[in-house]
Design a protein around this motif. Structure first.
Motif, mmCIF file in Angstrom:
data_model
loop_
_atom_site.group_PDB
_atom_site.id
_atom_site.type_symbol
_atom_site.label_atom_id
_atom_site.label_comp_id
_atom_site.label_asym_id
_atom_site.label_seq_id
_atom_site.Cartn_x
_atom_site.Cartn_y
_atom_site.Cartn_z
ATOM 1 N N TYR A 120 0.800 -1.214 0.000
ATOM 2 C CA TYR A 120 0.000 0.000 0.000
ATOM 3 C C TYR A 120 0.842 1.278 0.000
ATOM 4 O O TYR A 120 0.503 2.248 -0.688
ATOM 5 N N GLU A 134 0.650 4.047 -2.845
ATOM 6 C CA GLU A 134 0.278 5.438 -2.561
ATOM 7 C C GLU A 134 1.247 6.403 -3.235
ATOM 8 O O GLU A 134 0.824 7.396 -3.857
ATOM 9 N N TYR A 177 -7.084 4.389 -0.292
ATOM 10 C CA TYR A 177 -7.291 4.650 1.132
ATOM 11 C C TYR A 177 -8.454 3.830 1.689
ATOM 12 O O TYR A 177 -8.402 3.343 2.820
ATOM 13 N N GLU A 178 -9.498 3.652 0.889
ATOM 14 C CA GLU A 178 -10.605 2.797 1.349
ATOM 15 C C GLU A 178 -10.129 1.365 1.551
ATOM 16 O O GLU A 178 -10.482 0.707 2.531
ATOM 17 N N ARG A 203 -8.679 3.543 5.643
ATOM 18 C CA ARG A 203 -8.556 4.958 6.019
ATOM 19 C C ARG A 203 -9.741 5.713 5.417
ATOM 20 O O ARG A 203 -9.625 6.487 4.474
ATOM 21 N N GLU A 227 -9.975 9.760 4.966
ATOM 22 C CA GLU A 227 -9.140 10.253 3.868
ATOM 23 C C GLU A 227 -9.701 9.804 2.517
ATOM 24 O O GLU A 227 -9.683 10.557 1.539
ATOM 25 N N ALA A 228 -10.207 8.568 2.473
ATOM 26 C CA ALA A 228 -10.800 8.071 1.233
ATOM 27 C C ALA A 228 -11.976 8.939 0.821
ATOM 28 O O ALA A 228 -12.108 9.325 -0.356
#
Length: 967
Positions: free
Chosen positions: A302, A306, A339-340, A344, A347-348
């Motif tokens: 991840y 990102e 983010y999902e 998170r 943030e998502a």
């Protein structure tokens, strides 16, 4: 090729266009050809795709000479202006290109040059330039003119008409008419292939663009079309041609589509490296970057994903906006999706909202990208309790997706997402009715897909999540039969597909088509090996890509011919090869009174599990979801790995909190207690906890001072088995009654340090010296002898030491035996460079050959005939996937099932030699005494756990690796 990347071309190739924009590479020095004052005939032969900046300089120089010569003919001046405009087009200098194109059209009109052979090409490129400049009405008008002129002069079946259809397809894509765009683009590809030399870059470009059209319409044959396009490019273009970056892009996208994420990552990285090498650090790298991020994300990388997505966002903001203004908004949505996936949610939601607002600003109302973004945001809003806003967004998003075909995955996903939000709002019957229609369409699509390309079925997150959501809707609306059916479809695994294939294969034998099916299997296997070899070369290994591509094309053609022959000779083969969910009554009738089928659903915002018993169905739910479950599973596997590396419970204690937390999510709110005395739990071969043995779930945390050996593990009272299917299939050929033990290869002396596999491959082939240097397995022969003894005086055989060779096992007749046990090293795909699938280690030969290199891979195992009742794999990681990112049980498990084995005993991680001996021999002895295999494994595990003489035996890393798989 990921949904997040609206462009496929590595150099900003416009989707469904003629590899339209190129990149602004540093200008090359004038070539000898330009210095020698070439003629127009010579200039026409230049490769416009090779280096757009260099080509532009060459045409500028040529045009300067032609325009400076007052004796230049009108037709020459007009054509020069047109070809200069085309050079500007490929260099993405669209305004300059349009100025040159307008000058060319004025000359054509003034000098009445409409009869020149190149005039239809002029209007086709005028259309393409207009599309990239956003002048869509003008683009359509010029495209239609190009087609009329080409048809009048050359006929509809011509390369010139193909170019006109290409320009119309580019416009159709820009205005959102995807079906028409695909039809025209694939028509252009067909015409180019028929009327242009195969070495003409336009052919490969059109074939790849045709594949993109299939992709955006979500056609079932997308993978085949893209693979054929990439194979064609490798076969006919020079190995350093920039067009091969497009071939890499399509190959990487294909690997993503079929879930081979680790291989996709390698190929996409090669594509990015090639684009930088050939064209510099150009800004149009959005598509490969977004694809790379998806490959990383699907492997759980991840943080790296990102960083790549943020680079893709930066690229998107700098891109020249032509026909695809939605890219910046989509880049924001992609970050939200990551983010999902990471859990998170706040943030998502923020990134989803930013992306949605950008898409609404940049795209026409009703665009499907707006719909997808709105539904993603609505899903998170509903999860956070903002149901009213979520419903409004979801309804609008659903409407936006209505322009897609009814069976398009995005549209089906939108229907399910809308229904799920209705369910969260308490509108259960309304949600059920909408979900039921979408689920029926998904099921029809899924099962048809299973018959043609099984590797895609278990890898579609939309399908898995969609069926899980519908199962939950059906439970809330009191439709248990529908819920169980949907839960089975959500749990569909590669092993489910194998069961169907075996049933179809055995029925074919009864109908006299067995030999034909075997030929088809062998040809598919050969094509698969070539495809994997090509993927390795695409990732940067040495090899003859063009030669392998030609062989792959021939092999794929042979597969098609054999498939057609099978269809003629045995038309029921396709139908029988589809997995079929069992109804609730059939499952209950099949279960023993002491068994319960446990079906955890794959939901994003809650943990729901339904259980089927001989007498009924029970279900419970609790707060949580798939991201929480995935995190706990990762913690457990990390705890096991830490202990495996240290061997010291004090320095690497087991993560009991994770095991207990996972138990509470898989058995929420007293579900296990509601099941009463059922002593055997059956779990599906896929789903939230497929990568760990359920036996190590912890009912409650140990009290202070209570050791792991006394902890309340699930295995204390429940035997556990994995079931790969819930439907009854036709009987398979009967197995024998004897036992054969195979293993204990002749290797180096025992090693006390970790095994080093890094040198096992040299130049893509097995290095026999490194293979011989692997540590021996001192307990393996005794382990096989103990299992042999458990069978008493029945027929038995042992193949060990120097006799345990790949060639001997290939030739061995397994028919007289009911049980086959392998005790050797198991290697996983991706464990080392050069090995992209699991394999078993054999005694190395003196000299490697095609039939014996000391390793038997999953592909090779699948081609053998091992139709025994039970295969025991006392080898490390034998339950893993085809590679590090593939689904669990898709590697050796799938291979042995395809070879004919009915049930399997496998491991989830590396197994210590002494523990493997205790567990396998104890299980075999218990089964020989009359216990069920699951019960026998449970007792063998408890005995090992309690034996203080076994170092670390109370730690799950030692006692929990093995799992039973039945059908």
């Amino acid at each position: 090729m990921g949904r997040g990347g609206r462009r496929l071309g590595a150099f900003g190739a416009a989707l469904l266009g003629l590899l339209a924009p190129g990149a602004a590479a540093p200008a090359a020095e004038p070539t000898d050809e330009t210095q020698a004052a070439p003629t127009m005939a010579e200039m026409r032969k230049r490769d416009r795709f090779a280096n757009p900046a260099r080509e532009l300089e060459a045409w500028r120089s040529f045009a300067q000479r032609i325009f400076a010569d007052p004796a230049s003919a009108a037709a020459l001046r007009a054509e020069t202006q047109m070809r200069l405009a085309i050079a500007y087009f490929y260099a993405t200098s669209y305004p300059e290109g349009w100025s040159a194109m307008e000058a060319a059209m004025r000359l054509v009109e003034a000098d009445r040059l409409e009869g020149e052979e190149w005039v239809s090409e002029l209007y086709a490129y005028a259309s393409l330039l207009s599309t990239d400049l956003g002048q869509l009405d003008r683009a359509k008008r010029h495209g239609e003119t190009a087609l009329r002129l080409a048809q009048g002069k050359f006929g509809d079946d011509s390369a010139e008409a193909g170019l006109a259809y290409n320009s119309l397809a580019y416009h159709a894509f820009a205005v959102g008419n995807l079906a028409q765009a695909k039809e025209w683009m694939c028509g252009a590809a067909d015409r180019a292939r028929r009327h242009l030399p195969p070495t003409d870059t336009m052919v490969s470009s059109n074939l790849i663009s045709c594949g993109v059209g299939h992709y955006y319409l979500d056609d079932d044959d997308t993978a085949d079309v893209m693979r054929e396009a990439a194979t064609f490019a490798y076969s006919h273009l020079p190995p350093d041609h920039p067009m091969l970056a497009l071939a890499l892009n399509s190959s990487g996208g294909l690997l993503l589509a079929v879930g081979r994420y680790a291989e996709a990552e390698e190929v996409i990285r090669r594509e990015l490296d090639l684009s930088r090498k050939l064209l510099g650090d150009h800004p149009d790298r959005y598509s490969p970057l977004s694809n790379l991020a998806r490959a990383l994300s699907m492997q759980g990388k991840y943080e790296e994903a990102e960083a790549v997505l943020r680079e893709a966002l930066s690229v998107a903001e700098r891109m020249k906006q032509g026909s695809d203004p939605g890219i910046p908004g989509q880049a924001l949505v992609n970050i939200g999706g990551l983010y999902e996936r990471m859990g998170r949610d706040s943030e998502a939601l923020a990134y989803y909202r930013r992306g949605y607002e950008r898409l609404v600003r940049d795209l026409a109302p009703g665009h499907s990208d707006i719909g997808n973004a709105g539904l993603a945001m609505a899903r998170l809003l509903a999860r956070g309790g903002q149901v009213d806003e979520a419903l409004a967004l979801a309804a609008a998003g659903r409407a936006n997706l209505s322009s897609l075909p009814e069976t398009h995955k995005s549209r089906l996903g939108g229907e399910i997402a809308f229904a799920a939000i209705l369910a969260r709002a308490g509108r259960n019957e309304e949600a059920y009715e909408i979900g039921r229609k979408a689920a029926a369409a998904m099921e029809a699509r899924l099962l048809d897909l299973a018959a043609s390309r099984a590797e895609l079925v278990s890898l579609s997150s939309i399908m898995v999540e969609g069926f899980s959501e519908f199962a939950y809707m059906a439970l809330r609306a009191s439709h248990p039969d529908e819920a169980v059916r949907a839960a089975q479809l959500a749990s569909l695994s590669e092993l489910s597909l194998v069961n169907s294939e075996l049933a179809a294969r055995n029925a074919a034998r009864d109908n006299g088509a067995g030999a034909l099916i075997d030929r088809l299997r062998a040809q598919r296997s050969a094509a698969g090996r070539l495809r994997r070899e090509l993927a390795r070369i695409e990732a940067g290994e040495a090899g003859d890509a063009a030669g392998i591509s030609r062989r792959l094309g021939e092999s794929d053609a042979a597969v098609r011919l054999l498939s057609e022959e099978v269809e003629r000779e045995y038309p029921d083969y396709r139908r029988l090869g589809r997995p079929a969910p069992a109804d609730l009554a059939a499952i209950r009738a099949h279960l023993r009174p002491d068994q319960a089928l446990i079906l955890p659903l794959n939901l994003s915002d809650r943990a729901v599990t339904l259980a089927v018993t001989h007498s009924g169905i029970v279900w419970r739910e609790t707060a949580g979801g798939k991201s929480e479950i995935a995190g706990l599973v990762e913690r457990i596997r990390g705890s096991v790995e830490a202990f495996r590396l240290s061997g010291d419970p004090k320095s690497a204690p087991f993560d009991s909190e994770a095991a207990h937390g996972l138990y509470r999510l898989i058995f929420p709110d007293g579900l296990e207690q509601a099941l009463g005395t059922q002593g055997e739990f059956l779990f599906p071969a896929s789903g939230p906890i497929a990568s760990i043995p359920p036996s190590l779930l912890l009912r409650k945390l140990p009290a202070p001072g209570v050791g792991l050996a006394q902890a309340d593990w699930l295995i204390r009272t429940r035997a556990v088995e994995i079931v790969s299917d819930f439907a009854a299939h036709a009987d398979r050929p009967g197995a024998g009654t004897g036992f054969v033990g195979l293993g204990s290869p002749s290797l180096a002396a025992p090693a006390s340090s970790p095994i080093d596999f890094s040198g096992l491959f040299r130049g893509g082939a097995v290095d026999l010296q490194s293979l011989r240097a692997l540590p021996s397995l001192p307990f393996a022969k005794d382990e096989l002898k103990s299992m042999q003894a458990a069978f008493g005086r029945g027929r038995s055989a042992l193949i060990t030491g120097d006799d345990f060779t790949e060639s001997k096992v290939r030739a061995f007749d397994f028919a007289p035996y009911s049980v086959a046990a392998f005790a050797t090293h198991g290697l996983t795909g991706g464990m080392m460079n050069g090995l992209h699938e699991p394999a078993l280690v054999f005694t190395p030969p003196d000299r490697a050959s095609e039939g014996d290199d000391g390793l038997l891979t999953a592909t090779e195992i699948a081609q053998l005939s091992i139709e025994v009742d039970w295969v025991i794999l006392s080898a490390c990681n034998s339950g893993g996937g085809l590679n590090s990112s593939a689904p669990t049980y898709s590697g050796l498990a799938r291979a042995f099932r395809l070879a004919g084995a009915r049930s399997l005993l496998l491991s989830h991680w590396q197994v210590r030699d002494d523990a493997a001996t205790r567990l396998t021999t104890g299980t075999v002895k218990g089964a020989a005494s009359g216990l069920s295999r699951a019960a026998a494994l449970r007792l063998a595990t408890l005995a090992l756990m309690a034996d203080k003489r076994v170092p670390g035996g109370s730690h799950p890393a030692i006692w929990a690796p093995f799992i039973l798989i039945g059908d």
